[in-house]
Design a protein around this motif. Structure first.
Motif, PDB file in Angstrom:
ATOM      1  N   THR A 160       6.588  -7.312  -1.440  1.00  0.00           N
ATOM      2  CA  THR A 160       6.715  -6.000  -2.066  1.00  0.00           C
ATOM      3  C   THR A 160       7.203  -4.899  -1.130  1.00  0.00           C
ATOM      4  OG1 THR A 160       4.335  -5.673  -1.728  1.00  0.00           O
ATOM      5  CG2 THR A 160       5.055  -6.485  -3.888  1.00  0.00           C
ATOM      6  N   PRO A 161       6.811  -4.836   0.152  1.00  0.00           N
ATOM      7  CA  PRO A 161       7.333  -3.752   0.989  1.00  0.00           C
ATOM      8  C   PRO A 161       8.855  -3.795   1.139  1.00  0.00           C
ATOM      9  CG  PRO A 161       5.383  -4.715   1.997  1.00  0.00           C
ATOM     10  CD  PRO A 161       5.772  -5.618   0.868  1.00  0.00           C
ATOM     11  N   VAL A 162       9.414  -5.008   1.175  1.00  0.00           N
ATOM     12  CA  VAL A 162      10.869  -5.135   1.283  1.00  0.00           C
ATOM     13  C   VAL A 162      11.537  -4.580   0.038  1.00  0.00           C
ATOM     14  CG1 VAL A 162      12.783  -6.770   1.487  1.00  0.00           C
ATOM     15  CG2 VAL A 162      10.678  -7.143   2.798  1.00  0.00           C
ATOM     16  N   ALA A 163      11.037  -4.998  -1.138  1.00  0.00           N
ATOM     17  CA  ALA A 163      11.612  -4.521  -2.389  1.00  0.00           C
ATOM     18  C   ALA A 163      11.433  -3.016  -2.547  1.00  0.00           C
ATOM     19  CB  ALA A 163      10.970  -5.253  -3.566  1.00  0.00           C
ATOM     20  N   ILE A 164      10.259  -2.507  -2.207  1.00  0.00           N
ATOM     21  CA  ILE A 164       9.979  -1.082  -2.393  1.00  0.00           C
ATOM     22  C   ILE A 164      10.863  -0.234  -1.489  1.00  0.00           C
ATOM     23  CG2 ILE A 164       8.210   0.698  -1.984  1.00  0.00           C
ATOM     24  CD1 ILE A 164       6.169  -1.307  -3.171  1.00  0.00           C
ATOM     25  N   ALA A 165      11.131  -0.688  -0.280  1.00  0.00           N
ATOM     26  CA  ALA A 165      12.016   0.067   0.619  1.00  0.00           C
ATOM     27  C   ALA A 165      13.395   0.245   0.002  1.00  0.00           C
ATOM     28  CB  ALA A 165      12.121  -0.654   1.967  1.00  0.00           C
ATOM     29  N   PRO A 220     -11.749  -0.717   6.410  1.00  0.00           N
ATOM     30  CA  PRO A 220     -13.063  -1.306   6.114  1.00  0.00           C
ATOM     31  C   PRO A 220     -13.079  -2.202   4.878  1.00  0.00           C
ATOM     32  CG  PRO A 220     -13.269   1.032   6.610  1.00  0.00           C
ATOM     33  CD  PRO A 220     -11.810   0.751   6.435  1.00  0.00           C
ATOM     34  N   VAL A 221     -12.107  -2.017   3.954  1.00  0.00           N
ATOM     35  CA  VAL A 221     -12.141  -2.803   2.719  1.00  0.00           C
ATOM     36  C   VAL A 221     -11.065  -3.886   2.680  1.00  0.00           C
ATOM     37  CG1 VAL A 221     -13.177  -0.926   1.380  1.00  0.00           C
ATOM     38  CG2 VAL A 221     -10.679  -1.167   1.449  1.00  0.00           C
ATOM     39  N   LEU A 222     -10.304  -4.041   3.760  1.00  0.00           N
ATOM     40  CA  LEU A 222      -9.275  -5.084   3.754  1.00  0.00           C
ATOM     41  C   LEU A 222      -9.852  -6.484   3.529  1.00  0.00           C
ATOM     42  CD1 LEU A 222      -6.711  -3.908   6.452  1.00  0.00           C
ATOM     43  CD2 LEU A 222      -6.447  -3.951   3.962  1.00  0.00           C
ATOM     44  N   PRO A 223     -11.019  -6.827   4.104  1.00  0.00           N
ATOM     45  CA  PRO A 223     -11.588  -8.139   3.779  1.00  0.00           C
ATOM     46  C   PRO A 223     -11.886  -8.293   2.287  1.00  0.00           C
ATOM     47  CG  PRO A 223     -12.603  -7.273   5.764  1.00  0.00           C
ATOM     48  CD  PRO A 223     -11.792  -6.150   5.178  1.00  0.00           C
ATOM     49  N   LEU A 224     -12.368  -7.228   1.651  1.00  0.00           N
ATOM     50  CA  LEU A 224     -12.661  -7.295   0.217  1.00  0.00           C
ATOM     51  C   LEU A 224     -11.380  -7.404  -0.599  1.00  0.00           C
ATOM     52  CD1 LEU A 224     -14.706  -7.211  -2.090  1.00  0.00           C
ATOM     53  CD2 LEU A 224     -14.633  -4.702  -1.972  1.00  0.00           C
ATOM     54  N   ILE A 225     -10.342  -6.659  -0.220  1.00  0.00           N
ATOM     55  CA  ILE A 225      -9.059  -6.768  -0.910  1.00  0.00           C
ATOM     56  C   ILE A 225      -8.536  -8.196  -0.834  1.00  0.00           C
ATOM     57  CG2 ILE A 225      -6.608  -6.130  -0.753  1.00  0.00           C
ATOM     58  CD1 ILE A 225      -7.501  -3.302  -0.013  1.00  0.00           C
ATOM     59  N   GLY A 237      -0.845  -5.023  -0.114  1.00  0.00           N
ATOM     60  CA  GLY A 237       0.240  -4.568   0.761  1.00  0.00           C
ATOM     61  C   GLY A 237       0.363  -3.060   0.839  1.00  0.00           C
ATOM     62  N   LEU A 238      -0.702  -2.339   0.474  1.00  0.00           N
ATOM     63  CA  LEU A 238      -0.594  -0.899   0.271  1.00  0.00           C
ATOM     64  C   LEU A 238      -0.078  -0.139   1.487  1.00  0.00           C
ATOM     65  CD1 LEU A 238      -0.934   1.603  -1.455  1.00  0.00           C
ATOM     66  CD2 LEU A 238      -3.369   1.627  -0.866  1.00  0.00           C
ATOM     67  N   LEU A 239      -0.602  -0.413   2.666  1.00  0.00           N
ATOM     68  CA  LEU A 239      -0.162   0.336   3.848  1.00  0.00           C
ATOM     69  C   LEU A 239       1.337   0.176   4.082  1.00  0.00           C
ATOM     70  CD1 LEU A 239      -3.032  -0.226   6.422  1.00  0.00           C
ATOM     71  CD2 LEU A 239      -2.332   1.956   5.424  1.00  0.00           C
ATOM     72  N   ASP A 240       1.811  -1.053   4.062  1.00  0.00           N
ATOM     73  CA  ASP A 240       3.229  -1.286   4.298  1.00  0.00           C
ATOM     74  C   ASP A 240       4.079  -0.764   3.147  1.00  0.00           C
ATOM     75  OD1 ASP A 240       2.872  -2.591   6.795  1.00  0.00           O
ATOM     76  OD2 ASP A 240       2.249  -4.392   5.740  1.00  0.00           O
TER      77      ASP A 240
END
Length: 308
Positions: free
Chosen positions: A179-184, A245-250, A202-205
Motif C-alpha cells: 500500500t505505501p507504494v500505491a499510495i505514493a 505501543p500498539v504495533l504488536p496488537l495491530i 502500514g499506517l506510518l509508511d
C-alpha cells in the motif's frame, strides 16, 4: 464523463481516521446486537474519529440481509452525529444501485459517500459502473481497491484513470499491497484524499507516502487517531511514538483468515461489545491465542490509560 460533470469541482472529503464499524451479533442465532452496535458507534465519536464506515467488509455486510443492513444504518444514525461512509457489497451495477438507494432511505443526508469496490481491471468498465451508480442515486463515492475482498486487481495507472474521469469520486481507499507504494503514486497523481486500511498495519509508511489518514477497523482506534493527529501536527517521530505501543496488537489482529474474529474478541474484552461471534462461514476465534491477545491488550491499555 460529460462536459457538465467536468465543470464541477470535487466535493471535499475530510482527512483523518474513519473507523470501520464491526457488526456485533448475539446468541446462537447471530441476531444483530443493536445495543452493542450503538455503544461501539458512540465510542468512536467520543474518542474523536473523523467519521464512520458502516457495512464494510469488517462489518460483515455480505452476511447481512437487506433488512439487517437497514437496521444497522438506523441504529448508527441514531447513536452518533458522525458523518458516514456506507459500504456497498455488490460488484454488479444494478445490485449496487439498489444497495445505495436502500442506504439513502435509511441514513439520508448523514451519508458523506458510499464506498464502492473496484469491480474490474478494465478502467472503462469501472468508470461506467461508477457513473451509472452516481447518475441513478446522486451519491458521492469512495472508491475501494481491495483485491482480497473483491477478487479484482487493477493496475495503479488504470485506477488513476478511473478517478480522474469521475468528479463524484471524493476519496480513494487503497488496500492493494504494498500500500505505501500505491499510495505514493496515487496521492501524487490525484486531487482526492487517499486512505490506507488493512487494520493500520502500514499506517506510518502510508502517511509518509501521502495518505490522508486511515479508513479501517482496529480494536484500539484511539491509537490510530493519535498517530494521524501527531503526524499532522508534529511529523513522523511523534506519529511513530503514538503508534509503537500498539504495533504488536495491530500485527496480531491482522492474521489471515481469523482477523475478523480476533478483532471482535478484542472489542469484547474492552467492553465495547457484548459478544464476539462471527457469522459462518467466517472462522471462529481460536482460544489458543488468548494469552497473546491479553498481553497485547494490556500493552495498549497501558499506552492509552484513559481508554477502557
Amino acid at each position: 464523463m460529460t462536459g457538465q460533470q467536468t465543470a464541477f469541482a470535487r466535493r471535499s472529503f475530510t482527512p483523518g481516521v474513519w473507523g470501520v464499524l464491526a457488526t456485533p451479533f448475539q446468541g446462537s442465532t447471530f441476531d444483530v446486537d443493536v445495543d452493542s452496535l450503538a455503544m461501539l458507534a458512540e465510542h468512536y465519536e467520543a474518542i474523536g474519529a473523523t467519521g464512520l464506515t458502516v457495512l464494510g467488509v469488517f462489518g460483515e455486510a455480505a452476511a447481512l440481509s437487506a433488512p439487517e443492513r437497514e437496521l444497522v444504518l438506523e441504529i448508527v444514525t441514531e447513536s452518533t452525529t458522525l458523518p458516514l461512509v456506507v459500504g456497498i457489497s455488490a460488484l454488479a451495477t444494478q445490485p449496487a444501485i439498489e444497495e445505495v438507494l436502500v442506504a439513502q432511505a435509511a441514513a439520508a443526508d448523514r451519508i458523506a459517500a458510499v464506498m464502492v469496490q473496484v469491480n474490474s481491471a478494465n478502467p472503462r468498465v469501472v468508470t461506467h459502473h461508477l457513473q451509472a451508480i452516481h447518475e441513478a442515486t446522486g451519491a458521492f463515492i469512495v472508491l475501494q481497491d481491495y483485491p482480497l475482498a473483491s477478487g479484482v486487481s487493477i493496475p495503479t495507472p488504470a485506477l488513476i484513470s478511473v478517478v480522474s474521469s469521475c468528479a463524484f469520486v471524493t476519496a480513494l481507499k487503497a488496500e492493494a499491497p504494498p500500500t505505501p507504494v500505491a499510495i505514493a503514486v496515487l496521492s501524487a497523481a490525484l486531487d482526492v484524499p487517499v486512505f490506507g486500511g488493512l487494520g493500520g498495519q502500514g499506517l506510518l509508511d502510508e502517511l509518509v507516502s501521502g495518505a490522508a489518514g486511515a479508513m479501517t477497523g482496529f480494536s484500539y482506534p484511539e491509537a490510530l487517531i493519535a498517530c494521524v493527529k501527531a503526524w499532522t501536527s508534529s511529523g513522523y517521530e511523534a506519529a511513530r511514538d503514538a503508534l509503537l505501543p500498539v504495533l504488536p496488537l495491530i500485527n496480531f489482529e491482522q492474521q489471515a483468515r481469523i482477523a475478523l474474529a480476533l478483532r471482535k474478541e478484542c472489542f469484547r474484552q474492552r467492553g465495547l461489545i457484548k459478544e464476539s461471534g462471527v457469522r459462518p462461514p467466517a472462522a471462529e476465534y481460536p482460544e489458543s491465542l488468548r494469552a497473546s491477545m491479553l498481553i497485547h491488550l494490556r500493552e495498549a491499555a497501558a499506552a492509552y490509560p484513559g481508554s477502557n
